[in-house]
Design a protein around this motif. Structure first.
Motif, PDB file in Angstrom:
ATOM      1  N   ARG A   1       6.837  -5.122   6.238  1.00 14.65           N
ATOM      2  CA  ARG A   1       6.673  -3.735   6.692  1.00 14.65           C
ATOM      3  C   ARG A   1       7.312  -2.691   5.766  1.00 14.65           C
ATOM      4  N   PRO A   2       8.543  -2.896   5.258  1.00 14.75           N
ATOM      5  CA  PRO A   2       9.109  -1.890   4.343  1.00 14.75           C
ATOM      6  C   PRO A   2       8.298  -1.745   3.050  1.00 14.75           C
ATOM      7  N   LEU A   3       7.722  -2.837   2.572  1.00 16.43           N
ATOM      8  CA  LEU A   3       6.909  -2.761   1.359  1.00 16.43           C
ATOM      9  C   LEU A   3       5.629  -1.963   1.603  1.00 16.43           C
ATOM     10  N   LEU A   4       5.018  -2.166   2.763  1.00 18.39           N
ATOM     11  CA  LEU A   4       3.818  -1.396   3.090  1.00 18.39           C
ATOM     12  C   LEU A   4       4.154   0.081   3.267  1.00 18.39           C
ATOM     13  N   ALA A   5       5.273   0.370   3.916  1.00 21.63           N
ATOM     14  CA  ALA A   5       5.684   1.764   4.090  1.00 21.63           C
ATOM     15  C   ALA A   5       5.966   2.427   2.747  1.00 21.63           C
ATOM     16  N   ALA A   6       6.585   1.703   1.823  1.00 20.85           N
ATOM     17  CA  ALA A   6       6.865   2.255   0.502  1.00 20.85           C
ATOM     18  C   ALA A   6       5.565   2.536  -0.257  1.00 20.85           C
ATOM     19  N   ALA A   7       4.593   1.654  -0.130  1.00 21.90           N
ATOM     20  CA  ALA A   7       3.309   1.870  -0.795  1.00 21.90           C
ATOM     21  C   ALA A   7       2.601   3.084  -0.214  1.00 21.90           C
ATOM     22  N   ARG A   8       2.685   3.241   1.095  1.00 19.40           N
ATOM     23  CA  ARG A   8       2.040   4.401   1.727  1.00 19.40           C
ATOM     24  C   ARG A   8       2.720   5.700   1.313  1.00 19.40           C
ATOM     25  N   SER A   9       4.047   5.700   1.252  1.00 19.35           N
ATOM     26  CA  SER A   9       4.757   6.929   0.895  1.00 19.35           C
ATOM     27  C   SER A   9       4.543   7.291  -0.577  1.00 19.35           C
ATOM     28  N   ALA A  10       4.266   6.294  -1.407  1.00 16.26           N
ATOM     29  CA  ALA A  10       3.995   6.550  -2.828  1.00 16.26           C
ATOM     30  C   ALA A  10       2.525   6.863  -3.072  1.00 16.26           C
ATOM     31  N   ALA A  11       1.756   6.919  -2.007  1.00 17.51           N
ATOM     32  CA  ALA A  11       0.311   7.177  -2.073  1.00 17.51           C
ATOM     33  C   ALA A  11      -0.407   6.129  -2.921  1.00 17.51           C
ATOM     34  N   ALA A  12       0.152   4.927  -2.944  1.00 18.96           N
ATOM     35  CA  ALA A  12      -0.487   3.828  -3.658  1.00 18.96           C
ATOM     36  C   ALA A  12      -1.547   3.212  -2.751  1.00 18.96           C
ATOM     37  N   PRO A  13      -2.620   2.720  -3.328  1.00 19.70           N
ATOM     38  CA  PRO A  13      -3.629   2.080  -2.477  1.00 19.70           C
ATOM     39  C   PRO A  13      -3.064   0.812  -1.856  1.00 19.70           C
ATOM     40  N   ALA A  14      -3.117   0.731  -0.544  1.00 23.01           N
ATOM     41  CA  ALA A  14      -2.578  -0.432   0.155  1.00 23.01           C
ATOM     42  C   ALA A  14      -3.410  -0.699   1.394  1.00 23.01           C
ATOM     43  N   VAL A  15      -3.983  -1.875   1.470  1.00 21.93           N
ATOM     44  CA  VAL A  15      -4.727  -2.281   2.653  1.00 21.93           C
ATOM     45  C   VAL A  15      -3.773  -3.093   3.511  1.00 21.93           C
ATOM     46  N   PRO A  16      -3.518  -2.654   4.736  1.00 22.78           N
ATOM     47  CA  PRO A  16      -2.541  -3.370   5.566  1.00 22.78           C
ATOM     48  C   PRO A  16      -3.052  -4.745   5.975  1.00 22.78           C
ATOM     49  N   PHE A  17      -2.122  -5.661   6.156  1.00 26.03           N
ATOM     50  CA  PHE A  17      -2.455  -6.992   6.640  1.00 26.03           C
ATOM     51  C   PHE A  17      -2.881  -6.866   8.094  1.00 26.03           C
ATOM     52  N   LEU A  18      -4.096  -7.233   8.380  1.00 22.64           N
ATOM     53  CA  LEU A  18      -4.665  -7.041   9.706  1.00 22.64           C
ATOM     54  C   LEU A  18      -3.923  -7.844  10.773  1.00 22.64           C
ATOM     55  N   GLY A  19      -3.391  -8.998  10.415  1.00 27.12           N
ATOM     56  CA  GLY A  19      -2.651  -9.813  11.382  1.00 27.12           C
ATOM     57  C   GLY A  19      -1.429  -9.091  11.928  1.00 27.12           C
ATOM     58  N   ALA A  20      -0.695  -8.392  11.059  1.00 28.95           N
ATOM     59  CA  ALA A  20       0.480  -7.640  11.508  1.00 28.95           C
ATOM     60  C   ALA A  20       0.065  -6.465  12.380  1.00 28.95           C
TER      61      ALA A  20
END
Length: 122
Positions: free
Chosen positions: A50-69
């Motif tokens: 979760r912190p890695l996904l949040a960091a990618a979102r805040s950096a406006a980097a393209p990130a597709v979330p893991f659907l299972g989570a």
């Protein structure tokens, strides 16, 4: 999703028991594999992911979330919060808001995506 599927396949017993094949991997690759396993471990509701996904979102980097989570979040919201406000016949707006935020996080990568389709004529 693809990364989790690959990890599941590589961690499957028939593949994991191939000791001679695993021994051929470079130490760097083994470290990367172990790091991915730790990052996508479902323990603690994907606490390391979760912190890695949040960091990618805040950096406006393209990130597709893991659907299972994301689906685990929706199940937890459904089980933890009642549909109706206690003692009334009113819908719990807080639950609806939380579910809406989860759905926004799931659909976020597709909101601004520009997809071009090539049409081929035979």
């Amino acid at each position: 999703n693809g990364t989790v599927e690959l990890l599941a396949a590589l961690n499957a017993a028939p593949v994991f028991r191939l000791a001679h094949s695993w021994a051929l991997l470079r130490p760097r690759d083994v470290r990367r594999f172990n790091a991915l396993n730790r990052t996508l471990d479902p323990a603690g509701a994907y606490a390391r992911y979760r912190p890695l996904l949040a960091a990618a979102r805040s950096a406006a980097a393209p990130a597709v979330p893991f659907l299972g989570a994301a689906l685990a979040d929706l199940v937890e919201l459904d089980e933890r919060w009642p549909d109706m406000r206690p003692g009334t016949e009113l819908v719990d707006a807080n639950k609806l808001h939380a579910v809406g935020l989860s759905l926004i996080h799931i659909s976020e990568p597709t909101r601004h995506a520009q997809i071009s389709y090539a049409v081929f004529c035979l």
